[in-house]
Design a protein around this motif. Structure first.
Motif, PDB file in Angstrom:
ATOM      1  N   GLY A  25       1.042  -1.041  -0.203  1.00 25.86           N
ATOM      2  CA  GLY A  25      -0.299  -0.229  -0.038  1.00 25.86           C
ATOM      3  C   GLY A  25       1.244   0.918  -0.013  1.00 25.86           C
ATOM      4  N   SER A  26      -0.005   2.532   0.416  1.00 32.12           N
ATOM      5  CA  SER A  26       1.027   3.879   0.669  1.00 32.12           C
ATOM      6  C   SER A  26       2.162   3.454   1.313  1.00 32.12           C
ATOM      7  N   ALA A  27       2.762   3.449   2.106  1.00 31.93           N
ATOM      8  CA  ALA A  27       3.867   3.142   2.857  1.00 31.93           C
ATOM      9  C   ALA A  27       4.732   1.350   2.662  1.00 31.93           C
ATOM     10  N   LEU A  46       4.563  -8.851  -1.000  1.00 35.57           N
ATOM     11  CA  LEU A  46       3.580  -9.903  -0.508  1.00 35.57           C
ATOM     12  C   LEU A  46       2.576  -8.632  -1.152  1.00 35.57           C
ATOM     13  N   GLU A  47       1.923  -8.883  -1.909  1.00 40.52           N
ATOM     14  CA  GLU A  47       0.390  -7.998  -1.369  1.00 40.52           C
ATOM     15  C   GLU A  47      -0.908  -8.780  -1.443  1.00 40.52           C
ATOM     16  N   ALA A  48      -1.808  -9.219  -0.891  1.00 42.48           N
ATOM     17  CA  ALA A  48      -2.923  -9.558  -0.532  1.00 42.48           C
ATOM     18  C   ALA A  48      -3.432  -9.351  -2.316  1.00 42.48           C
ATOM     19  N   MET A 108      -7.486  10.936  -3.493  1.00 43.56           N
ATOM     20  CA  MET A 108      -6.184  12.049  -3.812  1.00 43.56           C
ATOM     21  C   MET A 108      -6.180  12.925  -3.007  1.00 43.56           C
ATOM     22  N   PHE A 109      -6.551  13.967  -2.662  1.00 43.85           N
ATOM     23  CA  PHE A 109      -6.479  14.701  -1.150  1.00 43.85           C
ATOM     24  C   PHE A 109      -4.700  15.058  -0.491  1.00 43.85           C
ATOM     25  N   TYR A 110      -3.884  16.221  -1.332  1.00 40.76           N
ATOM     26  CA  TYR A 110      -2.993  16.183  -0.783  1.00 40.76           C
ATOM     27  C   TYR A 110      -2.393  16.747   0.768  1.00 40.76           C
ATOM     28  N   HIS A 210      -1.683 -13.937   0.166  1.00 45.89           N
ATOM     29  CA  HIS A 210      -1.969 -13.289   1.685  1.00 45.89           C
ATOM     30  C   HIS A 210      -1.361 -14.082   2.382  1.00 45.89           C
ATOM     31  N   VAL A 211      -1.375 -13.247   3.212  1.00 43.10           N
ATOM     32  CA  VAL A 211      -0.100 -13.429   3.857  1.00 43.10           C
ATOM     33  C   VAL A 211      -0.994 -13.706   5.321  1.00 43.10           C
ATOM     34  N   THR A 212      -0.669 -15.541   5.731  1.00 40.60           N
ATOM     35  CA  THR A 212      -1.988 -15.869   7.284  1.00 40.60           C
ATOM     36  C   THR A 212      -0.804 -15.779   7.919  1.00 40.60           C
ATOM     37  N   ASP A 520       3.172   1.762   8.656  1.00 38.55           N
ATOM     38  CA  ASP A 520       2.275   2.134   8.147  1.00 38.55           C
ATOM     39  C   ASP A 520       1.385   2.748   9.008  1.00 38.55           C
ATOM     40  N   ALA A 521       0.308   3.357   8.403  1.00 38.84           N
ATOM     41  CA  ALA A 521      -0.689   4.629   9.380  1.00 38.84           C
ATOM     42  C   ALA A 521      -1.006   3.622  10.297  1.00 38.84           C
ATOM     43  N   SER A 522      -1.220   2.369  11.306  1.00 37.42           N
ATOM     44  CA  SER A 522      -0.949   2.035  12.112  1.00 37.42           C
ATOM     45  C   SER A 522      -0.372   2.470  13.515  1.00 37.42           C
ATOM     46  N   ASN A 531      -5.937  14.684   5.820  1.00 39.60           N
ATOM     47  CA  ASN A 531      -5.896  13.218   5.890  1.00 39.60           C
ATOM     48  C   ASN A 531      -4.244  12.323   5.849  1.00 39.60           C
ATOM     49  N   THR A 532      -4.838  11.249   5.467  1.00 42.93           N
ATOM     50  CA  THR A 532      -3.818   9.986   5.709  1.00 42.93           C
ATOM     51  C   THR A 532      -3.032   9.426   4.976  1.00 42.93           C
ATOM     52  N   ASN A 533      -2.883   9.917   3.546  1.00 38.48           N
ATOM     53  CA  ASN A 533      -2.261   9.495   2.625  1.00 38.48           C
ATOM     54  C   ASN A 533      -0.666   9.435   2.563  1.00 38.48           C
ATOM     55  N   SER A 534      -0.404  10.952   2.138  1.00 37.90           N
ATOM     56  CA  SER A 534       0.547  11.176   2.410  1.00 37.90           C
ATOM     57  C   SER A 534       1.642  11.425   4.237  1.00 37.90           C
TER      58      SER A 534
HETATM   59  C1  LIG Z   1     -12.130   5.723  -0.033  1.00 36.72           C
HETATM   60  C2  LIG Z   1     -11.408   6.453   0.460  1.00 36.72           C
HETATM   61  C3  LIG Z   1     -10.394   7.609   0.626  1.00 36.72           C
HETATM   62  C4  LIG Z   1      -9.060   7.886   1.064  1.00 36.72           C
HETATM   63  N1  LIG Z   1      -9.545   9.444   0.679  1.00 36.72           N
HETATM   64  C5  LIG Z   1      -8.186  10.195   0.918  1.00 36.72           C
HETATM   65  C6  LIG Z   1      -7.096  11.163   0.496  1.00 36.72           C
HETATM   66  O1  LIG Z   1      -7.897  11.413  -0.366  1.00 36.72           O
HETATM   67  N2  LIG Z   1      -6.489  11.740   0.271  1.00 36.72           N
HETATM   68  C7  LIG Z   1      -5.392  11.516   1.731  1.00 36.72           C
HETATM   69  O2  LIG Z   1      -4.476  11.643   1.949  1.00 36.72           O
HETATM   70  N3  LIG Z   1      -5.805   9.777   2.635  1.00 36.72           N
HETATM   71  C8  LIG Z   1      -7.125   9.137   2.069  1.00 36.72           C
HETATM   72  N4  LIG Z   1      -7.798   7.879   2.667  1.00 36.72           N
HETATM   73  C9  LIG Z   1      -6.542   7.730   3.543  1.00 36.72           C
HETATM   74  C10 LIG Z   1      -5.515   7.034   2.700  1.00 36.72           C
HETATM   75  O3  LIG Z   1      -5.158   6.638   2.175  1.00 36.72           O
HETATM   76  C11 LIG Z   1      -4.855   5.448   3.732  1.00 36.72           C
HETATM   77  O4  LIG Z   1      -4.227   6.081   5.111  1.00 36.72           O
HETATM   78  C12 LIG Z   1      -3.560   5.308   3.129  1.00 36.72           C
HETATM   79  O5  LIG Z   1      -3.736   4.904   2.003  1.00 36.72           O
HETATM   80  C13 LIG Z   1      -2.238   4.420   4.294  1.00 36.72           C
HETATM   81  O6  LIG Z   1      -1.883   3.722   3.818  1.00 36.72           O
HETATM   82  P1  LIG Z   1      -0.870   2.154   4.323  1.00 36.72           P
HETATM   83  O7  LIG Z   1      -0.051   2.314   3.752  1.00 36.72           O
HETATM   84  O8  LIG Z   1      -0.897   2.670   5.862  1.00 36.72           O
HETATM   85  O9  LIG Z   1      -2.115   1.053   4.101  1.00 36.72           O
HETATM   86  P2  LIG Z   1      -2.752   0.710   3.005  1.00 36.72           P
HETATM   87  O10 LIG Z   1      -2.281   1.949   1.745  1.00 36.72           O
HETATM   88  O11 LIG Z   1      -4.215   0.076   3.128  1.00 36.72           O
HETATM   89  O12 LIG Z   1      -1.744  -0.166   2.363  1.00 36.72           O
HETATM   90  C14 LIG Z   1      -1.779  -1.839   3.156  1.00 36.72           C
HETATM   91  C15 LIG Z   1      -2.050  -3.232   1.824  1.00 36.72           C
HETATM   92  O13 LIG Z   1      -2.243  -4.239   2.731  1.00 36.72           O
HETATM   93  C16 LIG Z   1      -1.808  -5.083   2.105  1.00 36.72           C
HETATM   94  N5  LIG Z   1      -2.312  -6.142   2.919  1.00 36.72           N
HETATM   95  C17 LIG Z   1      -3.435  -6.125   3.925  1.00 36.72           C
HETATM   96  N6  LIG Z   1      -3.496  -7.405   4.746  1.00 36.72           N
HETATM   97  C18 LIG Z   1      -2.880  -8.170   3.892  1.00 36.72           C
HETATM   98  C19 LIG Z   1      -2.390  -9.667   4.286  1.00 36.72           C
HETATM   99  N7  LIG Z   1      -2.324 -10.422   5.034  1.00 36.72           N
HETATM  100  N8  LIG Z   1      -1.752 -10.207   3.149  1.00 36.72           N
HETATM  101  C20 LIG Z   1      -1.254  -9.102   2.931  1.00 36.72           C
HETATM  102  N9  LIG Z   1      -1.520  -8.072   2.085  1.00 36.72           N
HETATM  103  C21 LIG Z   1      -1.918  -7.975   3.378  1.00 36.72           C
HETATM  104  C22 LIG Z   1      -3.681  -4.740   1.430  1.00 36.72           C
HETATM  105  O14 LIG Z   1      -4.292  -4.940   0.465  1.00 36.72           O
HETATM  106  C23 LIG Z   1      -2.541  -3.432   1.142  1.00 36.72           C
HETATM  107  O15 LIG Z   1      -2.755  -3.308  -0.577  1.00 36.72           O
HETATM  108  C24 LIG Z   1      -8.521   7.298   1.487  1.00 36.72           C
HETATM  109  C25 LIG Z   1      -8.730   5.712   2.027  1.00 36.72           C
HETATM  110  C26 LIG Z   1      -9.855   5.425   1.958  1.00 36.72           C
HETATM  111  C27 LIG Z   1     -10.347   3.954   1.678  1.00 36.72           C
END
Ligand SMILES: Cc1cc2nc3c(=O)[nH]c(=O)nc-3n(C[C@H](O)[C@H](O)[C@H](O)COP(=O)(O)OP(=O)(O)OC[C@H]3O[C@@H](n4cnc5c(N)ncnc54)[C@H](O)[C@@H]3O)c2cc1C
Length: 560
Positions: A25-27, A46-48, A108-110, A210-212, A520-522, A531-534
């Motif tokens: 994902g993002s991180a 590894l991506e599910a 896609m809000f930054y 899918h990591v288990t 990641d965001a956790s 917003n939490t993407n960046s």
């Molecule tokens: C609908 C929506 C709209 C949003 N809009 C915005 C926005 O406009 N601007 C903004 O800043 N933020 C936005 N966000 C929030 C932002 O996208 C998230 O905070 C950010 O992407 C989180 O990144 P992450 O790396 O923590 O997790 P994620 O991006 O969720 O990545 C986690 C990845 O791990 C994978 N995964 C999970 N479990 C397993 C497993 N067991 N085995 C293998 N792979 C696994 C998942 O499939 C996923 O690809 C939005 C989120 C959503 C859902």
């Protein structure tokens, strides 16, 4: 990028890698890219999920992704303090299940958040995470395409892999929103103002993996087990396993692997590797009120059916211009000064949308939000066919905390997501203050006179017993129509050793075990005020440098 290339390395999987990253994902995506810069390291991601679906390439189709193939299709548990206007008092809780994670589904809000968010993380016992430390990582991934002035040049980055640009299309009424803010004495600002994976031979990506379980030997993470095309496989990590499965996936996988609150693990018959009580606790999310509706004069916004008009499609397909270049979502944000505490650390973020939930004939928005049919029929339906705006808001730093816990020891079963919004009484008080600001903004001459904005003053079903717009009515409204902003975080929080609920230290290393980090965001100890993407990308960037430093690999100078 990944969607256009075949990166699936499942046929050449090695038995062992230097780093195994769980979740692209993002991180996690950033980590895979940055760590693979070191040519001597073998990296496995590894991506599910699979590749992003074709509709994800069109920003204006963003809402169609929710509850689609690239969504984990999670739901929250039933809530007692919120979601009264949603079916069964629960809501869909979208999370991206594809390479790119939630960044593929998102709007896609930054927004980086407020500088005080990061200074506060540092003050909470996390050295190296203050605004000055993290700013360089925000800049590192940016390729800013907005207007370059001396000022913007000082806080934006250039040449990074993530482009940041102004919206290419917006409605006329969004000018009214900006002007209404000015009429209330506010300035128009760039919210970043303080006041790609390349194909590399040493990076293997396996999709639909899918990591288990994370495999431990004497409390050291040594590898992972995963399911791929119906087969159970294992792979080992020489240096580290890195968990980037997001704020729901990461705590779930830790618990499935025996790391979490011991009693909870025993209850599900999972052997305990380490008793880490904070795993899955401290769920922070921004409760988001979908928006008070106003009707406006015709020709000020857009009609939902225009999205399918030949001109809109032609503009997008041939010229990458027009309505489809931006998500159908929020068009502007505002941060009112806080009435309590530091005025420059806003309590709420106001959201301006150039449409109402009624606009789309009940086909999409109310469905993805999970709004009860009777609420749609009685409150929103008579807005069908009318141009409108909505002014919503979310609480920046709620005091209520939710949880992510296991429903069972089955890795394919969704976890229990309890958002617990409005559990803390202070949250409702702050929320009502924000709702009053939203109402005030909508009644400013810039909207009321210039765009004939008329408040949809029909009482909300379920709240008709309260005096219209009294605090009690607003509370009832908030408890009915407040859902998620999609920003879960904090479920593996970073904190000092003295905090029994901290899950990772400031280097994002998991406490009580070795060979494992969460990136990641956790890990956010407290969700950012935006917003939490960046911030999630920033966490991936900073973690990459910390990992390189720990293992003696060179760190690229940032140039800022
Ligand atoms: C609908 C929506 C709209 C949003 N809009 C915005 C926005 O406009 N601007 C903004 O800043 N933020 C936005 N966000 C929030 C932002 O996208 C998230 O905070 C950010 O992407 C989180 O990144 P992450 O790396 O923590 O997790 P994620 O991006 O969720 O990545 C986690 C990845 O791990 C994978 N995964 C999970 N479990 C397993 C497993 N067991 N085995 C293998 N792979 C696994 C998942 O499939 C996923 O690809 C939005 C989120 C959503 C859902």
């Amino acid at each position: 990028e990944v969607g256009e290339n075949t990166y699936d390395a499942s046929s050449k999987l090695l038995p062992q890698y230097d780093f195994v990253i769980i979740g692209g994902g993002s991180a996690g995506g950033v980590l895979a890219s940055r760590l693979s810069e070191i040519g001597d390291w073998q990296i496995l991601l590894l991506e599910a999920g699979g590749t992003p679906p074709p509709e994800s390439y069109v920003p204006g189709f963003n809402q169609l992704l929710i509850l689609g193939d690239a969504d984990w299709k999670f739901y929250t548990t039933k809530q007692k303090n919120s979601f009264n206007g949603f079916t069964d008092n629960r809501i869909p809780y979208p999370r991206g299940k594809t390479i790119g994670g939630c960044s593929v589904l998102n709007s896609m809000f930054y927004v980086r958040g407020n500088r005080r968010d990061f200074d506060n993380w540092e003050a909470m016992g996390n050295p190296g995470w203050g605004y000055r430390d993290v700013l360089r990582y925000f800049k590192k991934f940016e390729d800013y395409r907005g207007k370059v002035t001396k000022e913007t040049a000082s806080f934006h980055g250039f040449g990074g892999p993530q482009t940041i640009e102004n919206k290419r299309w917006r409605t006329k009424v969004s000018d009214g929103f900006l002007k209404a803010g000015k009429q209330l004495g506010y300035r128009i600002v760039d919210p970043s103002d303080p006041d790609q994976i390349a194909s590399r031979p040493n990076l293997h990506v396996v999709l639909n993996a899918h990591v288990t379980q994370i495999v431990f030997e004497n409390k050291r993470a040594v590898g992972v087990r995963f399911q791929h095309r119906g087969k159970s496989k294992a792979v080992f990590a020489k240096r580290e396993v890195i968990l980037s499965a997001g704020a729901i996936g990461s705590p779930q996988l830790l618990m499935l692997s025996g790391v979490g609150p011991a009693n909870h693990l025993r209850y599900h018959g999972i052997p305990v590797v380490a008793d880490v009580p904070g795993v899955g606790q401290n769920l922070n999310d921004h409760p988001y009120m979908t928006g008070f509706p106003w009707t406006i004069k015709n020709g000020s916004s857009f009609h939902i059916l225009d999205i399918a008009s030949p001109k809109t499609i032609q503009d997008y397909v041939h010229y990458r211009t027009g309505r489809l270049t931006t998500s159908i979502s929020i068009e502007g944000y505002a941060w009112p000064m806080s009435e309590v505490g530091d005025p420059y650390w806003p309590e709420v973020q106001i959201a301006f949308l150039p449409f109402t939930v009624g606009d789309d004939y009940g086909l999409i928005t109310s469905h993805v939000l999970g709004i009860k049919n009777e609420v749609y029929q009685q409150y929103f339906r008579n807005l069908v066919g009318m141009e409108g705006i909505s002014i919503g808001l979310f609480l920046c730093r709620p005091k209520s905390r939710g949880t992510v816990t296991l429903n069972s020891a089955d890795p394919f079963e969704a976890p229990l997501i309890d958002t617990n919004y409005f559990d803390h009484p202070d949250d409702m008080v702050a929320f009502i203050r924000g709702m009053r600001f939203a109402l005030k903004l909508g009644s400013m001459p810039a909207l009321k006179e210039d765009f004939e904005a008329r408040f949809h003053d029909q009482p909300l079903p379920g709240c008709t017993h309260e005096w219209p717009l009294s605090d009690k009515y607003l509370e009832c409204y908030a408890r009915s129509l407040t859902g998620t902003t999609y920003h879960p975080s904090g479920t593996c929080k970073m904190g000092p050793a003295s905090d029994p609920y901290s899950v990772v230290d400031e280097y994002l290393k998991l406490r009580h075990v070795s060979g494992l980090r969460v990136v990641d965001a956790s890990i956010m100890p407290l969700v950012t005020s935006g917003n939490t993407n960046s911030p999630s990308i920033m966490i991936g960037e900073k973690a990459s440098d910390m990992i390189k430093q720990d293992w003696g690999a060179p760190i690229m100078p940032l140039g800022y």
